[in-house]
Scaffold this motif. Structure first.
Motif, PDB file in Angstrom:
ATOM      1  N   LYS A 123       0.838  -1.213   0.000  1.00 61.27           N
ATOM      2  CA  LYS A 123       0.000   0.000   0.000  1.00 61.27           C
ATOM      3  C   LYS A 123       0.867   1.256   0.000  1.00 61.27           C
ATOM      4  N   LYS A 124       1.958   1.214   0.750  1.00 59.77           N
ATOM      5  CA  LYS A 124       2.872   2.363   0.802  1.00 59.77           C
ATOM      6  C   LYS A 124       3.500   2.608  -0.575  1.00 59.77           C
ATOM      7  N   ILE A 125       3.910   1.537  -1.253  1.00 59.84           N
ATOM      8  CA  ILE A 125       4.489   1.657  -2.599  1.00 59.84           C
ATOM      9  C   ILE A 125       3.455   2.242  -3.557  1.00 59.84           C
ATOM     10  N   SER A 126       2.250   1.707  -3.501  1.00 60.21           N
ATOM     11  CA  SER A 126       1.186   2.161  -4.392  1.00 60.21           C
ATOM     12  C   SER A 126       0.874   3.641  -4.177  1.00 60.21           C
ATOM     13  N   THR A 127       0.759   4.042  -2.929  1.00 57.83           N
ATOM     14  CA  THR A 127       0.444   5.438  -2.615  1.00 57.83           C
ATOM     15  C   THR A 127       1.569   6.369  -3.046  1.00 57.83           C
ATOM     16  N   ALA A 128       2.804   5.991  -2.749  1.00 61.65           N
ATOM     17  CA  ALA A 128       3.947   6.849  -3.093  1.00 61.65           C
ATOM     18  C   ALA A 128       4.181   6.912  -4.596  1.00 61.65           C
ATOM     19  N   GLY A 129       3.748   5.876  -5.323  1.00 62.12           N
ATOM     20  CA  GLY A 129       3.994   5.830  -6.767  1.00 62.12           C
ATOM     21  C   GLY A 129       2.944   6.519  -7.610  1.00 62.12           C
ATOM     22  N   LYS A 130       1.889   7.013  -6.990  1.00 63.34           N
ATOM     23  CA  LYS A 130       0.828   7.678  -7.755  1.00 63.34           C
ATOM     24  C   LYS A 130       1.261   9.091  -8.134  1.00 63.34           C
ATOM     25  N   GLU A 131       1.039   9.415  -9.388  1.00 60.88           N
ATOM     26  CA  GLU A 131       1.368  10.761  -9.870  1.00 60.88           C
ATOM     27  C   GLU A 131       0.354  11.738  -9.287  1.00 60.88           C
ATOM     28  N   GLN A 132       0.842  12.869  -8.841  1.00 58.35           N
ATOM     29  CA  GLN A 132      -0.018  13.899  -8.257  1.00 58.35           C
ATOM     30  C   GLN A 132      -0.435  14.892  -9.327  1.00 58.35           C
ATOM     31  N   PRO A 133      -1.703  15.294  -9.342  1.00 60.29           N
ATOM     32  CA  PRO A 133      -2.145  16.282 -10.337  1.00 60.29           C
ATOM     33  C   PRO A 133      -1.494  17.638 -10.064  1.00 60.29           C
ATOM     34  N   LYS A 141       6.284  18.550 -13.018  1.00 59.63           N
ATOM     35  CA  LYS A 141       5.551  17.296 -13.104  1.00 59.63           C
ATOM     36  C   LYS A 141       6.478  16.136 -12.753  1.00 59.63           C
ATOM     37  N   PHE A 142       5.970  15.235 -11.945  1.00 57.91           N
ATOM     38  CA  PHE A 142       6.704  14.031 -11.572  1.00 57.91           C
ATOM     39  C   PHE A 142       6.043  12.835 -12.240  1.00 57.91           C
ATOM     40  N   VAL A 143       6.861  11.892 -12.693  1.00 60.42           N
ATOM     41  CA  VAL A 143       6.374  10.715 -13.401  1.00 60.42           C
ATOM     42  C   VAL A 143       6.647   9.474 -12.548  1.00 60.42           C
ATOM     43  N   SER A 144       5.667   8.604 -12.476  1.00 61.77           N
ATOM     44  CA  SER A 144       5.810   7.361 -11.706  1.00 61.77           C
ATOM     45  C   SER A 144       6.548   6.315 -12.539  1.00 61.77           C
ATOM     46  N   PHE A 145       7.367   5.537 -11.886  1.00 58.77           N
ATOM     47  CA  PHE A 145       8.108   4.480 -12.563  1.00 58.77           C
ATOM     48  C   PHE A 145       7.608   3.096 -12.175  1.00 58.77           C
ATOM     49  N   ILE A 146       6.432   3.045 -11.571  1.00 62.63           N
ATOM     50  CA  ILE A 146       5.866   1.741 -11.222  1.00 62.63           C
ATOM     51  C   ILE A 146       4.475   1.621 -11.826  1.00 62.63           C
ATOM     52  N   ASP A 147       4.029   0.384 -11.947  1.00 63.03           N
ATOM     53  CA  ASP A 147       2.671   0.107 -12.398  1.00 63.03           C
ATOM     54  C   ASP A 147       1.783   0.114 -11.148  1.00 63.03           C
ATOM     55  N   VAL A 148       1.163   1.254 -10.872  1.00 61.64           N
ATOM     56  CA  VAL A 148       0.361   1.429  -9.659  1.00 61.64           C
ATOM     57  C   VAL A 148      -0.795   0.439  -9.627  1.00 61.64           C
ATOM     58  N   ASP A 149      -1.414   0.183 -10.776  1.00 64.00           N
ATOM     59  CA  ASP A 149      -2.536  -0.767 -10.822  1.00 64.00           C
ATOM     60  C   ASP A 149      -2.099  -2.165 -10.382  1.00 64.00           C
ATOM     61  N   LYS A 150      -0.878  -2.553 -10.770  1.00 67.61           N
ATOM     62  CA  LYS A 150      -0.342  -3.857 -10.363  1.00 67.61           C
ATOM     63  C   LYS A 150      -0.238  -3.938  -8.837  1.00 67.61           C
ATOM     64  N   THR A 153      -3.731  -4.080  -7.236  1.00 66.12           N
ATOM     65  CA  THR A 153      -4.276  -5.436  -7.356  1.00 66.12           C
ATOM     66  C   THR A 153      -3.624  -6.361  -6.339  1.00 66.12           C
ATOM     67  N   LEU A 154      -2.317  -6.251  -6.192  1.00 66.12           N
ATOM     68  CA  LEU A 154      -1.594  -7.059  -5.207  1.00 66.12           C
ATOM     69  C   LEU A 154      -2.098  -6.752  -3.796  1.00 66.12           C
ATOM     70  N   ALA A 155      -2.345  -5.486  -3.516  1.00 67.52           N
ATOM     71  CA  ALA A 155      -2.864  -5.098  -2.201  1.00 67.52           C
ATOM     72  C   ALA A 155      -4.233  -5.720  -1.956  1.00 67.52           C
ATOM     73  N   GLN A 156      -5.076  -5.741  -2.971  1.00 62.64           N
ATOM     74  CA  GLN A 156      -6.391  -6.371  -2.832  1.00 62.64           C
ATOM     75  C   GLN A 156      -6.260  -7.865  -2.562  1.00 62.64           C
ATOM     76  N   GLU A 157      -5.354  -8.526  -3.261  1.00 60.21           N
ATOM     77  CA  GLU A 157      -5.127  -9.970  -3.053  1.00 60.21           C
ATOM     78  C   GLU A 157      -4.615 -10.238  -1.640  1.00 60.21           C
ATOM     79  N   LEU A 158      -3.658  -9.442  -1.204  1.00 61.55           N
ATOM     80  CA  LEU A 158      -3.113  -9.609   0.143  1.00 61.55           C
ATOM     81  C   LEU A 158      -4.173  -9.334   1.205  1.00 61.55           C
ATOM     82  N   ASN A 159      -5.000  -8.340   0.971  1.00 57.69           N
ATOM     83  CA  ASN A 159      -6.073  -8.020   1.918  1.00 57.69           C
ATOM     84  C   ASN A 159      -7.047  -9.188   2.022  1.00 57.69           C
ATOM     85  N   THR A 160      -7.381  -9.805   0.900  1.00 58.01           N
ATOM     86  CA  THR A 160      -8.269 -10.971   0.898  1.00 58.01           C
ATOM     87  C   THR A 160      -7.632 -12.130   1.653  1.00 58.01           C
ATOM     88  N   GLN A 161      -6.351 -12.381   1.406  1.00 55.68           N
ATOM     89  CA  GLN A 161      -5.639 -13.450   2.122  1.00 55.68           C
ATOM     90  C   GLN A 161      -5.643 -13.188   3.624  1.00 55.68           C
TER      91      GLN A 161
END
Length: 181
Positions: A123-133, A141-150, A153-161
């Motif tokens: 969750k921390k990676i996902s939040t920090a990797g989101k581009e800010q408007p 402008k800052f550009v993210s170098f990660i696939d935030v959606d990935k 999705t991983l966070a959702q899977e881990l939350n379910t587990q």
């Protein structure tokens, strides 16, 4: 205070004398922990008083109550830990590399903690990797170098587990009898 203490002792004696479910022991552990915290607060507030003020609580008696409850809690925690360590369980969850390591309640607790920590990290990676408007054209402008959606999705899977394992543990806690030591 005496009635409260006698009541707490009677509850503990009843718990230890009969077949107690692990869930009930865990609830009692939470109650004892809270009572110890309250006793600590009472002791601290009873140590020094303004000249002329009447003592409300006897710190020496409160100390003895604290020691007795501490011993009670230690015995209960030892029994809970022992029960968790010796009770075999089967978990039908898809948890990647953790699947074959869950053999006891304790293993499941450790796995749940690992999943939770991994979830928080993702969750921390996902939040920090989101581009800010941008608020204006003058901002950089800052550009993210990660696939935030990935990572989302991983966070959702881990939350379910985490939730599934937590529910399984709660179910087991109501089925398993506490092993007194």
């Amino acid at each position: 205070l005496i009635d409260w203490l006698v009541g707490s002792i009677n509850i503990f004696i009843t718990l230890m004398a009969s077949s107690v479910k692990l869930a009930t022991a865990l609830k009692q552990r939470a109650i004892l922990t809270k009572e110890l915290s309250e006793l600590d607060d009472k002791i601290q507030s009873s140590l020094i008083l303004q000249v002329g003020m009447k003592k409300i609580n006897d710190p020496d008696k409160l100390y003895l109550d604290y020691v007795a409850k501490s011993q009670e809690l230690a015995k209960l925690v030892s029994s809970i830990n022992y029960t968790n360590n010796i009770t075999p369980i089967e978990v039908d969850l898809t948890m990647g590399k953790y699947d074959n390591t869950i053999k006891t309640i304790n293993d499941a607790l450790i796995c749940r903690d690992r999943i939770f920590k991994k979830l928080q990290f993702v969750k921390k990676i996902s939040t920090a990797g989101k581009e800010q408007p941008l608020d204006s054209k003058d901002e950089i402008k800052f550009v993210s170098f990660i696939d935030v959606d990935k990572y989302d999705t991983l966070a959702q899977e881990l939350n379910t587990q985490f939730e599934n394992l937590n529910l399984k543990l709660q179910e087991i806690n109501w089925q398993v009898d506490l092993v007194e030591i």
